[in-house]
Design a protein around this motif. Structure first.
Motif, PDB file in Angstrom:
ATOM      1  N   ARG A 171       0.808  -1.222   0.000  1.00 53.13           N
ATOM      2  CA  ARG A 171       0.000   0.000   0.000  1.00 53.13           C
ATOM      3  C   ARG A 171       0.838   1.268   0.000  1.00 53.13           C
ATOM      4  NH1 ARG A 171      -3.062   1.667   3.696  1.00 53.13           N
ATOM      5  NH2 ARG A 171      -1.952   0.763   5.459  1.00 53.13           N
ATOM      6  N   ASN A 172       1.849   1.341   0.857  1.00 50.93           N
ATOM      7  CA  ASN A 172       2.614   2.575   1.039  1.00 50.93           C
ATOM      8  C   ASN A 172       4.010   2.224   1.550  1.00 50.93           C
ATOM      9  OD1 ASN A 172       3.337   5.225   1.311  1.00 50.93           O
ATOM     10  ND2 ASN A 172       1.837   5.747   2.884  1.00 50.93           N
ATOM     11  N   PRO A 173       4.852   1.621   0.695  1.00 53.51           N
ATOM     12  CA  PRO A 173       6.125   1.061   1.160  1.00 53.51           C
ATOM     13  C   PRO A 173       7.086   2.075   1.771  1.00 53.51           C
ATOM     14  CG  PRO A 173       5.990   1.038  -1.243  1.00 53.51           C
ATOM     15  CD  PRO A 173       4.629   1.367  -0.741  1.00 53.51           C
ATOM     16  N   LEU A 174       7.045   3.346   1.350  1.00 53.96           N
ATOM     17  CA  LEU A 174       7.964   4.321   1.929  1.00 53.96           C
ATOM     18  C   LEU A 174       7.734   4.502   3.428  1.00 53.96           C
ATOM     19  CD1 LEU A 174       8.468   4.908  -1.108  1.00 53.96           C
ATOM     20  CD2 LEU A 174       8.756   7.306  -0.482  1.00 53.96           C
ATOM     21  N   ARG A 175       6.511   4.245   3.885  1.00 49.28           N
ATOM     22  CA  ARG A 175       6.217   4.399   5.313  1.00 49.28           C
ATOM     23  C   ARG A 175       6.930   3.349   6.155  1.00 49.28           C
ATOM     24  NH1 ARG A 175       5.149   7.455   8.538  1.00 49.28           N
ATOM     25  NH2 ARG A 175       3.213   6.837   9.511  1.00 49.28           N
ATOM     26  N   ILE A 176       7.394   2.266   5.530  1.00 44.83           N
ATOM     27  CA  ILE A 176       8.139   1.247   6.273  1.00 44.83           C
ATOM     28  C   ILE A 176       9.415   1.860   6.853  1.00 44.83           C
ATOM     29  CG2 ILE A 176       9.335  -0.981   6.080  1.00 44.83           C
ATOM     30  CD1 ILE A 176       7.361  -1.733   3.883  1.00 44.83           C
ATOM     31  N   LEU A 177       9.942   2.868   6.194  1.00 41.51           N
ATOM     32  CA  LEU A 177      11.159   3.526   6.684  1.00 41.51           C
ATOM     33  C   LEU A 177      10.952   4.155   8.055  1.00 41.51           C
ATOM     34  CD1 LEU A 177      12.316   5.279   3.382  1.00 41.51           C
ATOM     35  CD2 LEU A 177      13.100   3.091   4.302  1.00 41.51           C
ATOM     36  N   ASP A 178       9.691   4.428   8.416  1.00 39.09           N
ATOM     37  CA  ASP A 178       9.377   5.033   9.712  1.00 39.09           C
ATOM     38  C   ASP A 178       9.201   4.005  10.822  1.00 39.09           C
ATOM     39  OD1 ASP A 178       9.442   7.658   8.941  1.00 39.09           O
ATOM     40  OD2 ASP A 178       7.309   7.783   8.478  1.00 39.09           O
ATOM     41  N   SER A 179       9.235   2.723  10.486  1.00 36.83           N
ATOM     42  CA  SER A 179       8.969   1.685  11.488  1.00 36.83           C
ATOM     43  C   SER A 179       9.937   1.785  12.666  1.00 36.83           C
ATOM     44  CB  SER A 179       9.083   0.292  10.855  1.00 36.83           C
ATOM     45  OG  SER A 179       8.977  -0.707  11.851  1.00 36.83           O
ATOM     46  N   LYS A 180       9.392   1.563  13.866  1.00 39.56           N
ATOM     47  CA  LYS A 180      10.216   1.579  15.077  1.00 39.56           C
ATOM     48  C   LYS A 180      10.574   0.158  15.534  1.00 39.56           C
ATOM     49  CE  LYS A 180       9.917   6.070  15.437  1.00 39.56           C
ATOM     50  NZ  LYS A 180       9.170   6.346  14.214  1.00 39.56           N
ATOM     51  N   GLU A 181      10.091  -0.870  14.805  1.00 36.52           N
ATOM     52  CA  GLU A 181      10.367  -2.252  15.188  1.00 36.52           C
ATOM     53  C   GLU A 181      11.825  -2.607  14.929  1.00 36.52           C
ATOM     54  OE1 GLU A 181       8.329  -4.267  16.705  1.00 36.52           O
ATOM     55  OE2 GLU A 181       6.692  -2.790  16.708  1.00 36.52           O
ATOM     56  N   ALA A 182      12.457  -3.236  15.931  1.00 37.98           N
ATOM     57  CA  ALA A 182      13.898  -3.492  15.873  1.00 37.98           C
ATOM     58  C   ALA A 182      14.294  -4.339  14.666  1.00 37.98           C
ATOM     59  CB  ALA A 182      14.351  -4.172  17.167  1.00 37.98           C
ATOM     60  N   ARG A 183      13.574  -5.444  14.417  1.00 37.49           N
ATOM     61  CA  ARG A 183      13.957  -6.318  13.302  1.00 37.49           C
ATOM     62  C   ARG A 183      13.765  -5.607  11.969  1.00 37.49           C
ATOM     63  NH1 ARG A 183      17.342  -8.931  10.658  1.00 37.49           N
ATOM     64  NH2 ARG A 183      16.537 -10.485   9.189  1.00 37.49           N
ATOM     65  N   THR A 184      12.692  -4.851  11.833  1.00 35.81           N
ATOM     66  CA  THR A 184      12.473  -4.106  10.587  1.00 35.81           C
ATOM     67  C   THR A 184      13.597  -3.109  10.366  1.00 35.81           C
ATOM     68  OG1 THR A 184      10.067  -4.352  10.777  1.00 35.81           O
ATOM     69  CG2 THR A 184      10.872  -2.589   9.340  1.00 35.81           C
ATOM     70  N   GLN A 185      14.034  -2.438  11.421  1.00 36.87           N
ATOM     71  CA  GLN A 185      15.136  -1.490  11.298  1.00 36.87           C
ATOM     72  C   GLN A 185      16.441  -2.189  10.906  1.00 36.87           C
ATOM     73  OE1 GLN A 185      15.463   1.918  11.429  1.00 36.87           O
ATOM     74  NE2 GLN A 185      13.232   1.868  11.279  1.00 36.87           N
ATOM     75  N   GLU A 186      16.653  -3.389  11.417  1.00 37.75           N
ATOM     76  CA  GLU A 186      17.840  -4.160  11.016  1.00 37.75           C
ATOM     77  C   GLU A 186      17.807  -4.451   9.525  1.00 37.75           C
ATOM     78  OE1 GLU A 186      18.118  -7.694  13.304  1.00 37.75           O
ATOM     79  OE2 GLU A 186      18.344  -6.656  15.228  1.00 37.75           O
ATOM     80  N   ILE A 187      16.641  -4.853   9.031  1.00 40.94           N
ATOM     81  CA  ILE A 187      16.491  -5.160   7.606  1.00 40.94           C
ATOM     82  C   ILE A 187      16.732  -3.914   6.767  1.00 40.94           C
ATOM     83  CG2 ILE A 187      14.823  -5.865   5.836  1.00 40.94           C
ATOM     84  CD1 ILE A 187      13.540  -7.659   8.015  1.00 40.94           C
ATOM     85  N   LEU A 188      16.278  -2.783   7.253  1.00 43.75           N
ATOM     86  CA  LEU A 188      16.398  -1.536   6.493  1.00 43.75           C
ATOM     87  C   LEU A 188      17.832  -1.014   6.413  1.00 43.75           C
ATOM     88  CD1 LEU A 188      13.220   0.355   7.768  1.00 43.75           C
ATOM     89  CD2 LEU A 188      13.619  -0.464   5.430  1.00 43.75           C
TER      90      LEU A 188
END
Length: 426
Positions: free
Chosen positions: A201-218
């Protein structure tokens, strides 16, 4: 019978706290007027379509957070979740561009989003914001950031971080979106639930995620700045240079994208560690396509908004409760004295003094205790003797000094009283 309480996510702003709000508003009005910004006031509810078209149907704000309802005419209405869309609608509807551009506007008022309430974030919250419509010049970007800086510094806020980024034009963003989705798709099972939903839906918003694993992936995700066109990069370099020339220290945050679809080119946030998780105190950017998207002529625009709840929290950490601005507390007892005290209070107010009149009818002792708690500089006392003589006893509450003054001479004594109040207040 059970008591009715404020709804979750709303709160009463009580008189002691209001003094901080008034301080912010006073400083803002002064700064904005000196920069030729004019106030605009828009309705707190609009047609739902306005926000769906401007903010974007794929955003969390439209998808999850709006207060939307049908009125008696079966029209879909929404309490405004932000005010840029409303300002742009007013700009188009009232042909403000015909008055000349750029139009420099500012606003202040309540917004509404159905979010989980927490410190500095409510479902009814208040925003102060500016918009410059009709200028593509990078100086407009730098100016609005500089005005935000002036506001926060004048309020006494320090230790602020300025983060800036460019999300380029629509073509730049589409190319980056494709690269980001390609990178993240193999990691989809490891992303947090919100990020998995945003991937389509809005992939750029994933950059705002505060989840630790998501941030590691980013950490190894494509860098948005690498997808800027030469023109977009030159523009962003110019904005940065202008900020540096103004002495505004800033850092580039390539993950800063903001949450609304209408942004293009410059985006920025001003953050403070004093607010914990809700670190952002001011945020905004450029939205060159929004006016045309809402039916107007192609018009470049840039602006920002700041949450008053968060600004108030910061002010409260920096300074104690603001001192009372009360000059006189007026005490009286007896029918004639009480009637004269009302006239005396009004006379002093007309002369420019701040006066609280005790209307309790209680004994002098209790009235004096309230005078001491009021924060007033002086107390005026009218009893039966003073009523007969048309006088009042003036008592300076800090020093205890006392003198009799004639009620009829107040106009002649006004300047002397003003000077004495200033001296006692100092």
């Amino acid at each position: 019978m059970s008591r009715i309480q404020a709804l979750r996510g709303t709160r009463d702003i009580l008189p002691d706290e209001v003094s901080y709000w008034q301080q912010i508003e006073t400083v803002a009005r002064d700064i904005f007027s000196k920069a030729a910004y004019r106030e605009i006031r828009t309705p707190i509810f609009e047609q739902t379509d306005l926000f769906e078209r401007s903010i974007g149907e794929a955003t969390d704000v439209v998808g999850k957070e709006m207060y939307t309802f049908k009125d008696r005419g079966d029209r879909s209405l929404t309490l405004r979740p932000e005010n840029t869309a409303g300002v742009v609608r007013a700009f188009i509807e009232h042909h403000l561009q015909a008055q000349g551009t750029p139009q420099r506007l500012w606003y202040l008022g309540p917004m509404f989003r159905y979010e989980r309430p927490q410190k500095g974030r409510q479902r009814q919250f208040h925003q102060l914001g500016v918009e410059v419509l009709g200028s593509a010049d990078p100086r407009a970007d730098a100016e609005v950031i500089a005005i935000a800086s002036d506001l926060l510094q004048t309020l006494g806020l320090t230790d602020l971080r300025f983060a800036v980024n460019s999300i380029g034009n629509l073509d730049d963003r589409n190319q980056y979106r494709e690269a980001l989705v390609t990178y993240l798709t193999p990691y989809k099972p490891e992303l947090d639930a919100d990020s998995q939903d945003r991937l389509t839906r809005n992939p750029l918003r994933i950059l705002d995620s505060k989840e630790a694993r998501t941030q590691e992936i980013l950490c190894d995700a494509p860098n948005l700045l690498q997808y800027l066109s030469p023109e977009s990069k030159t523009r962003f370099d110019r904005v940065q240079q202008l900020l540096s020339d103004l002495g505004i220290a800033h850092t580039i945050d390539p993950r800063l994208v903001r949450g609304l679809d209408y942004y293009t080119h410059t985006v920025f946030e001003i953050q403070s560690d004093a607010l914990g998780a809700q670190a952002t105190v001011c945020a905004g950017g450029r939205y060159d396509g929004l006016v045309q998207e809402l039916g107007g002529e192609a018009t470049a625009a840039v602006g920002w908004a700041s949450g008053l709840e968060r600004l108030t929290l910061l002010l409260q950490t920096l300074q104690p409760l603001l001192p009372s601005a009360l000059d006189f507390y007026l005490i009286s007892k007896g029918d004639r004295a009480e009637a004269q005290s009302l006239q005396l209070a009004q006379q002093l107010r007309h002369l420019g003094f701040a006066v609280e009149l005790d209307v309790s009818g209680s004994a002098f002792g209790k009235q004096f205790k309230r005078a001491d708690r009021s924060g007033a500089i002086a107390c005026l006392v009218v009893g039966e003797t003073e009523a007969d003589n048309q006088t009042a006893q003036l008592k300076w509450l800090k020093s205890g000094e006392q003198e009799a003054i004639a009620q009829t001479d107040l106009s002649d004594q006004a300047e002397r009283l003003r000077q004495q109040i200033a001296a006692h207040r100092a």
